[in-house]
Structures are given as structure tokens and as C-alpha cells.
Design a protein around this motif. Structure first.
Motif, mmCIF file in Angstrom:
data_model
loop_
_atom_site.group_PDB
_atom_site.id
_atom_site.type_symbol
_atom_site.label_atom_id
_atom_site.label_comp_id
_atom_site.label_asym_id
_atom_site.label_seq_id
_atom_site.Cartn_x
_atom_site.Cartn_y
_atom_site.Cartn_z
ATOM 1 N N CYS A 195 0.868 -1.182 0.000
ATOM 2 C CA CYS A 195 0.000 0.000 0.000
ATOM 3 C C CYS A 195 0.899 1.226 0.000
ATOM 4 N N GLU A 196 0.473 2.247 -0.687
ATOM 5 C CA GLU A 196 1.223 3.497 -0.687
ATOM 6 C C GLU A 196 0.447 4.539 0.100
ATOM 7 N N ALA A 197 0.996 4.955 1.217
ATOM 8 C CA ALA A 197 0.327 5.962 2.035
ATOM 9 C C ALA A 197 0.322 7.294 1.287
ATOM 10 N N PRO A 198 -0.825 7.975 1.240
ATOM 11 C CA PRO A 198 -0.907 9.240 0.510
ATOM 12 C C PRO A 198 -0.310 10.418 1.255
ATOM 13 N N GLY A 199 0.113 10.228 2.489
ATOM 14 C CA GLY A 199 0.625 11.330 3.296
ATOM 15 C C GLY A 199 -0.481 11.916 4.150
ATOM 16 N N LEU A 200 -1.512 12.470 3.517
ATOM 17 C CA LEU A 200 -2.625 13.063 4.253
ATOM 18 C C LEU A 200 -3.920 12.581 3.614
ATOM 19 N N THR A 201 -4.653 11.738 4.317
ATOM 20 C CA THR A 201 -5.929 11.259 3.802
ATOM 21 C C THR A 201 -7.030 12.281 4.097
ATOM 22 N N LEU A 202 -8.203 12.065 3.523
ATOM 23 C CA LEU A 202 -9.313 12.975 3.760
ATOM 24 C C LEU A 202 -9.703 13.012 5.231
ATOM 25 N N SER A 203 -9.676 11.847 5.895
ATOM 26 C CA SER A 203 -10.027 11.830 7.316
ATOM 27 C C SER A 203 -9.000 12.597 8.149
ATOM 28 N N SER A 224 -1.812 -0.427 -9.818
ATOM 29 C CA SER A 224 -1.214 0.048 -8.573
ATOM 30 C C SER A 224 -1.862 -0.584 -7.346
ATOM 31 N N ARG A 225 -3.057 -1.168 -7.509
ATOM 32 C CA ARG A 225 -3.734 -1.808 -6.386
ATOM 33 C C ARG A 225 -3.676 -3.329 -6.452
ATOM 34 N N LEU A 226 -3.171 -3.855 -7.546
ATOM 35 C CA LEU A 226 -3.202 -5.298 -7.750
ATOM 36 C C LEU A 226 -2.426 -6.051 -6.675
ATOM 37 N N ALA A 227 -1.272 -5.526 -6.289
ATOM 38 C CA ALA A 227 -0.464 -6.182 -5.256
ATOM 39 C C ALA A 227 -1.220 -6.244 -3.937
ATOM 40 N N PHE A 228 -1.873 -5.154 -3.592
ATOM 41 C CA PHE A 228 -2.635 -5.095 -2.349
ATOM 42 C C PHE A 228 -3.792 -6.086 -2.366
ATOM 43 N N ILE A 276 0.016 -15.005 -11.992
ATOM 44 C CA ILE A 276 1.455 -15.069 -11.702
ATOM 45 C C ILE A 276 2.216 -15.811 -12.788
ATOM 46 N N PHE A 277 1.677 -16.953 -13.216
ATOM 47 C CA PHE A 277 2.436 -17.838 -14.100
ATOM 48 C C PHE A 277 2.060 -17.685 -15.567
ATOM 49 N N ALA A 278 1.381 -16.609 -15.905
ATOM 50 C CA ALA A 278 1.135 -16.317 -17.313
ATOM 51 C C ALA A 278 2.474 -16.036 -17.985
ATOM 52 N N GLY A 279 2.764 -16.749 -19.043
ATOM 53 C CA GLY A 279 4.057 -16.572 -19.701
ATOM 54 C C GLY A 279 4.183 -15.198 -20.327
ATOM 55 N N THR A 280 5.087 -14.394 -19.835
ATOM 56 C CA THR A 280 5.268 -13.040 -20.354
ATOM 57 C C THR A 280 6.668 -12.550 -20.030
ATOM 58 N N ASP A 281 7.154 -11.658 -20.882
ATOM 59 C CA ASP A 281 8.444 -11.021 -20.598
ATOM 60 C C ASP A 281 8.249 -9.537 -20.306
ATOM 61 N N GLU A 282 6.997 -9.129 -20.058
ATOM 62 C CA GLU A 282 6.701 -7.737 -19.772
ATOM 63 C C GLU A 282 6.877 -7.426 -18.288
ATOM 64 N N PHE A 283 7.179 -6.153 -18.009
ATOM 65 C CA PHE A 283 7.225 -5.706 -16.619
ATOM 66 C C PHE A 283 5.804 -5.608 -16.095
ATOM 67 N N ARG A 284 5.540 -6.228 -14.931
ATOM 68 C CA ARG A 284 4.176 -6.276 -14.405
ATOM 69 C C ARG A 284 4.128 -5.660 -13.008
ATOM 70 N N ILE A 285 3.380 -4.571 -12.906
ATOM 71 C CA ILE A 285 3.186 -3.916 -11.622
ATOM 72 C C ILE A 285 2.290 -4.794 -10.755
ATOM 73 N N GLY A 286 2.674 -4.979 -9.498
ATOM 74 C CA GLY A 286 1.828 -5.697 -8.559
ATOM 75 C C GLY A 286 2.078 -7.179 -8.466
ATOM 76 N N ILE A 287 2.983 -7.710 -9.279
ATOM 77 C CA ILE A 287 3.187 -9.160 -9.279
ATOM 78 C C ILE A 287 3.744 -9.651 -7.950
ATOM 79 N N ASP A 288 4.495 -8.796 -7.239
ATOM 80 C CA ASP A 288 5.051 -9.201 -5.951
ATOM 81 C C ASP A 288 3.950 -9.456 -4.925
ATOM 82 N N GLY A 289 2.898 -8.640 -4.944
ATOM 83 C CA GLY A 289 1.784 -8.849 -4.026
ATOM 84 C C GLY A 289 0.994 -10.103 -4.355
ATOM 85 N N LEU A 290 0.840 -10.387 -5.649
ATOM 86 C CA LEU A 290 0.151 -11.615 -6.053
ATOM 87 C C LEU A 290 0.937 -12.835 -5.592
#
Length: 396
Positions: free
Chosen positions: A16-24, A180-184, A205-219
Motif C-alpha cells: 500500500c502506498e500511504a498518501p501522506g494526508l488522507t481525507l479523514s 497500482s492496487r493489484l499487489a494489495f 502469476i504464471f502467465a508466460g510473459t516477458d513484460e514488466f508487471r506492476i503488482g506481481i510481488d503482491g500476487l
């Protein structure tokens, strides 16, 4: 990618990426909070008696003296459109200092109005934010997601039985889910999912690909939470041991030129992050020795060596000593940062003696081996070893 970044440990919920200051947070810190409609604005002129201003109509009020229907004339020009609604906040007590207006819908203001606030019990707050993670209003959805960035993982794990399992599985499977939310979401599914959900994670996770995938570490981390050692073996066999991306038949995939596609470094790094996640947060779902074995495989990647060696030293994995010491003379690892990491690993092993050990007793075998390796390295690079000792034993 710097070692400092790789070695960073998230104090809040992982992935998760903290936004710094949430609405609350903003609500709690403000003396005035209103939903206002933009009416008009004037850029003003050069004369002091003709300053720029913007007029607003208060539609709803959460805090402060401005009731519904009140018109506000604030200093400064704020562009807008007739009927546009904005969140106006101000602090400072008697002499208010207004923050920059934030565009917000009435649904967004209602979300803020019903928000339990930072002082509410964590479980109550998380339940509220869970219900708004995929809200159609982007501001609401982003803020709800950001709230998890300020919460320790243990607090999220405590409400695992209340997580929306079916929704999480759908979001993980959906190719249109915000990367950006997939890992979470993958991590959450790992906390509450079933074997069927593990297959959802495997498919991504195991879909054959050579592309950079955001969130794969969380999966990957979610898979390890769900399946333990079995999932770890699958990651090892698909990401860490083979040199090439494997297809469904277990054979290397090939590019347009007919050449095997190497496993992307980003996938290897993601697998390393998943192993480190399980060490810190896995609560022994996977035995520590198995996690050490998995991390050792990543010594094969010289670009990761500095980080992996530092982790193995921290984990007191002295079984890897001969392999790590042997890297010192390998050309691919002939990098000052890696050499320092090897020396520091050996120095940590050398001083890892039980506090209850008898002063006259023989040192443990790993201490003896560490001294032998250090002696060989010191004969080649005495200054490097000396500097490493100074750093390790300095008292600041």
C-alpha cells in the motif's frame, strides 16, 4: 535501483502506498470543512482595492461556522465552472488559513461525512474503507486505498474473516483492475482466500510473459499466504530456477526470432520480495529454513547479490557461507558493494556466538569457517576488511 530502496522495510501495510494526508486526516486537522459550489472568480487588478477573489456557495458543512446557503468570498483566483463542487478546508482558529480547494462530488463529501475518523477503532475504520475500495468516484476509491497505507499489516490481518473474498478474486482476475492496487488485492486474497482463489492468483502469476508487471510481488505473496510451501516450490520452479519463461507445457517460450525468452529480472525481484514478505509477516506459514533455501537461489543473480547476502546475514543463514564466500572471486560479482556485503556477512557470522557460551569453549563451527574465509579475503583486500570491521564495531 539502489540498495537503500531494496532494503527498505515497510512499517505500514505492505503493498500500500500511504498518501501522506488522507481525507479523514484533513478533516481532523481542519477547523472548517464544507462542500461548496463554485460561483465566480475575478483575477483582480494591480490596485490594492481590487484583489483577486473567488466566490463559493456553501452546500453542506461538516465543521465550522458556515451553514448551508452561506456565500464565501475568498482571497485569490480559483478557476472553476458554474455548479462545480469543491471541498473547502481551513485551519488556524480565529484567523483562518484556507487550503487549496479540492474538486469533490457530493458522493465524495458523503464518504467524508460518514468517515469514522482517525480516532475510531482500527477495525471499524478498515471495514468502512473496504466497502469503498472500488467506489466509482476515483477520489473516494483512492482515499480508501490510501488509508490502508497507514495501517500495520497485523491490523489488516486481524479482519481477514471479514474481507470481501469474492470481490477480491474478481478484482485480481480482472485485467482492467488498477495495476497500482493489484499487489494489495493479491495480498488480501491471500489472507482470506480458498484453493480456488489460489488458482486465480496462479493464473496471473504464471502467465508466460516477458513484460514488466506492476503488482506481481503482491500476487506472489498472496499465493504464499494461501498455499505455503507448495506455492513457494511453484515460484522456485517457475521464477528462480529456470533461466527462461516457461509455457503451460513446461517448455521455454520463444520470441519472434525463435530464441527462448529469459525470465525477466523484475519477476525474479518480485519473487524475492514475496520471500522477504513471508519472513516478516508470514507467521511461520512457511518454515524459516525453507525461506532461507529460496532466498539462496537468488544468489545466482549478481544484480541482487548485495541485498540477498544482507538478508541472509540478518537471517543468520550460515549454511550459505561457502557459496557466499565463493562469490568474492567471481567476475560477475566483482563490485565493491557486493564485496562489502560478503565481508559484512562473514563478520556477522564471526561474532554470532551464543551469549551463554563458555569463554573457554571452542567457537561454533560457523565462526571457525567465517574466520577462515575472512583470512583469505584479508590477504587480498586488507583495507576493505579493516573498513568493514570499523563500520561493524563502531559505537555511534
Amino acid at each position: 535501483m539502489t540498495a537503500a530502496l531494496l532494503l527498505s522495510v515497510a512499517l505500514a501495510c505492505p503493498f500500500c502506498e500511504a498518501p501522506g494526508l488522507t481525507l479523514s486526516d484533513q478533516l481532523a486537522e481542519s477547523d472548517v470543512v464544507v462542500l461548496a459550489e463554485w460561483l465566480e472568480a475575478d483575477r483582480g487588478g494591480d490596485a490594492r482595492d481590487n484583489p483577486a477573489y473567488t466566490r463559493f456557495l456553501v452546500k453542506k458543512s461538516l465543521k465550522g461556522p458556515y451553514a448551508e446557503g452561506k456565500k464565501l468570498k475568498l482571497r485569490g483566483y480559483q478557476s472553476g465552472q458554474t455548479g462545480e463542487t469543491l471541498l473547502l478546508t481551513a485551519g488556524g482558529g480565529e484567523i483562518l488559513e484556507w487550503d487549496l480547494p479540492v474538486p469533490i462530488s457530493e458522493a465524495g463529501f458523503e464518504y467524508l461525512q460518514n468517515n469514522p475518523g482517525p480516532d475510531a477503532p482500527t477495525a471499524d475504520r478498515l471495514r468502512y474503507y473496504l466497502a469503498h475500495l472500488e467506489h466509482p468516484d476515483d477520489l473516494v476509491a483512492s482515499d480508501a486505498y490510501g488509508e490502508f497505507g497507514n495501517v500495520p499489516f497485523e491490523e489488516v490481518e486481524a479482519i481477514a474473516d471479514e474481507l470481501p473474498r469474492a470481490k477480491l478474486a474478481k478484482w485480481v482476475a480482472d485485467p482492467d483492475t488498477d495495476p497500482s492496487r493489484l499487489a494489495f488485492y493479491g495480498m488480501l486474497l491471500g489472507l482470506c482466500g480458498t484453493e480456488a482463489d489460489a488458482d486465480v492468483l496462479r493464473k496471473r502469476i504464471f502467465a508466460g510473459t516477458d513484460e514488466f508487471r506492476i503488482g506481481i510481488d503482491g500476487l506472489m505473496s498472496g499465493l504464499l499466504l494461501l498455499t505455503g510451501e507448495q506455492g513457494l516450490k511453484e515460484l522456485e520452479d517457475a521464477k528462480l530456477r529456470p533461466k527462461y519463461v516457461l509455457g503451460p507445457d513446461g517448455q521455454p517460450l520463444k520470441d519472434d526470432a525463435g530464441e527462448p525468452i529469459p525470465v525477466p529480472f523484475s519477476e525474479v525481484y518480485a519473487a524475492m520480495q514475496a520471500v522477504r514478505f513471508m519472513w516478516q509477516y508470514g507467521d511461520d506459514r512457511i518454515p524459516k529454513e525453507r525461506l532461507k533455501e529460496a532466498l539462496r537461489l537468488q544468489l545466482a543473480y549478481s544484480d541482487l547479490a548485495e541485498v540477498v547476502i544482507a538478508d541472509l546475514a540478518r537471517w543468520k543463514d550460515w549454511a550459505a557461507m561457502d557459496r557466499i564466500a565463493g562469490l568474492y572471486d567471481e567476475e560477475a560479482y566483482d563490485v565493491p558493494a557486493v564485496k562489502r556485503a560478503i565481508i559484512q556477512y562473514l563478520l556477522e557470522a564471526e561474532r554470532d556466538v551464543p551469549e551463554t557460551a563458555d569463554a573457554d569453549a571452542s567457537p561454533p563451527p560457523h565462526v571457525v569457517e567465517a574466520r577462515k574465509h575472512l583470512k583469505k579475503i584479508e590477504a587480498k583486500d586488507p583495507e576493505l576488511v579493516e573498513r568493514a570491521r570499523d563500520v561493524l564495531y563502531s559505537v555511534f
